[in-house]
Design an enzyme around this catalytic site. Structure first.
Site, PDB file in Angstrom:
ATOM      1  N   MET B  30      -2.455 -89.817   1.376  1.00  0.00           N
ATOM      2  CA  MET B  30      -2.207 -88.380   1.473  1.00  0.00           C
ATOM      3  C   MET B  30      -1.014 -88.012   0.593  1.00  0.00           C
ATOM      4  SD  MET B  30      -3.280 -87.222   5.299  1.00  0.00           S
ATOM      5  CE  MET B  30      -1.741 -87.578   6.121  1.00  0.00           C
ATOM      6  N   LEU B  33       4.108 -90.584  -1.865  1.00  0.00           N
ATOM      7  CA  LEU B  33       4.005 -92.042  -1.954  1.00  0.00           C
ATOM      8  C   LEU B  33       5.353 -92.735  -1.776  1.00  0.00           C
ATOM      9  CD1 LEU B  33       1.506 -92.317  -4.954  1.00  0.00           C
ATOM     10  CD2 LEU B  33       1.015 -92.179  -2.499  1.00  0.00           C
ATOM     11  N   HIS B  37       2.741 -97.535   0.084  1.00  0.00           N
ATOM     12  CA  HIS B  37       1.567 -97.230  -0.748  1.00  0.00           C
ATOM     13  C   HIS B  37       1.541 -98.109  -1.999  1.00  0.00           C
ATOM     14  CE1 HIS B  37       2.340 -93.199   1.235  1.00  0.00           C
ATOM     15  NE2 HIS B  37       1.084 -93.389   1.556  1.00  0.00           N
TER      16      HIS B  37
END
Lengths: 290, 290
Positions: B30, B33, B37
């Site tokens: 989503m 970051l 991630h």
């Protein structure tokens, strides 16, 4: 023709087809094959390098008091026919192969599942949705073929394919009928001779609806009343529903338009039958005032 | 690096990758970051010919009173980072591209969605399920990468992939923590300095649970009591749940075993944080009688 019962074996065959870049046509069925199914198989054969037919009486799409256990099963005969048609793979899994312990995912076409047949068959279309999605994921067909007779099913499947970006082309082929107009269905095997005659009222009612709109009568209340009259003449017939609907949303319409679908479900004795027609309305010629 | 917002354009890029027989690694995010991630992106980069990162703040997985509108959005910065990591495609669709008019399909992990986080986030996991399935269908990754921090999410995704035969390998990589043990999360951005310090109680409680089982205390009631004690020392902390569960069924266990997961959700002020550890229990040496 390969008859495959295990998911793992199926995956291997599909991998080989994909490596060869063969196009795949899928015809999902519950077996008890008739000319309706075969019209799909023949079209699939014409349009693809390889044809997979699944034969799986899917328990999830039957209600508790429905005919799962007595649904006609004619597997050996089905295989003979499919072999003659040049089908490449018959996928015939057991229920535990499709729904192993712990299975808990539901796929629900929310605004479509409680309409038409969904009202008297709660849970039916989520059962259809999940099995079709599984078959699509396993077989990765380029095109999947369905019959127009199961109209709501085709709407549900188009919807989930679009909503989930499943990337399968859905082709819907015309309903195949016997010489009297009765839509072919595996469930016709349940009918007695008298009932089979009574069952003709479904198509007669649909024909009546089609001819009404061609004469300009597009008020759906009136159409339905006329259809009810026809069906009530068959002694063993009980109407489940008659409805004129938008072909994507399945919402009832008040005034019929070209492309709308007249759909009905009628019990003939204990056998629930469905049928439908897509309305075509010729434009009335505009008369000159002069 | 290609930044793609339209489904149709994405499909074309994926088709090219598939024609080249490139393997594809997908990291669904989503955005906003962080190193968590990036650990997924780097692993994806190592293991695949092409890496796709999706950045989509999925409205369907937020409740009405949750933080959808204020969820951190740092798109330009995210793209800079991903470009440096050698990502091939960033897929950043709008909500109407993912959920056009008429969208109505729900994907529901039925026995998993009302447990743990599902209790206080009704609808969250069906939102996750549907978006992940759509991304899988669109991007057709060989492998998709998720972080262990979102433990229940990983269980749900493994389940739907297995149940629907989605044919994607799911890899779950360890939670990345800051030097104090706080699990990295885009929502950490909501925390004040004091709250960030209070938030350390989540991991401290998990560490305590892990050390308890290593000393032979596997009664989960006792474990949870000890964890509650630690968390209650943080002024701004309110426990949502603390649970020791089977890692597949998410059912609570009474006696912890290796592989069970201790999971918790705690509100720090107004920010709801989650964390978990997978228990490892060393076998006690068997003492000889002699």
């Amino acid at each position: 023709m390969q008859v495959i019962t295990a998911v793992q074996a199926l995956k291997q065959y599909i991998r080989v087809l994909k490596e060869r870049r063969s196009t795949i046509g899928l015809v999902p069925t519950m077996g008890a094959l008739h000319e309706g199914h075969l019209s799909l198989v023949r079209q699939a054969k014409k349009e693809n390098d390889a044809v997979v037919v699944s034969i799986f009486v899917n328990p999830l799409q039957f209600g508790k008091n429905e005919d799962f256990s007595r649904y006609p099963r004619t597997f050996d005969n089905d295989c003979n026919i499919l072999s003659q048609e040049g089908v490449n793979i018959v996928f015939n899994p057991g229920a535990s192969e499709m729904y192993p312990d712990g299975f808990c995912t539901a796929v629900i076409p929310e605004s479509l599942e409680d309409k038409l047949c969904g009202k008297s068959r709660p849970g039916h279309f989520r059962g259809v949705a999940v099995v079709v999605l599984k078959l699509f994921n396993l077989i990765q067909p380029d095109v999947a073929y369905f019959g127009q007779k199961d109209f709501q099913q085709t709407v549900v499947i188009r919807r989930i394919v679009s909503d989930l970006n499943a990337g399968v082309t859905i082709k819907v082929l015309p309903t195949i009928r016997d010489q009297n107009g009765l839509a072919l269905s595996s469930r016709n095997a349940y009918l007695s001779e008298t009932e089979r005659n009574d069952a003709l009222c479904l198509y007669q009612a649909l024909i009546r609806a089609q001819s009404l709109v061609k004469t300009g009568i597009v008020n759906t209340e009136e159409m339905v009343r006329e259809m009810e009259k026809i069906i009530s003449q068959s002694k063993s017939a009980t109407i489940d529903y008659i409805s004129v609907v938008n072909p994507e949303t399945l919402e009832s319409v008040q005034k019929a338009q070209s492309g709308d679908v007249v759909a009905l479900a009628v019990r003939i004795g204990k056998t629930r039958l469905i049928d439908n027609v897509i309305l075509t309305i010729y434009e009335q010629p505009i008369l000159s005032d002069t």
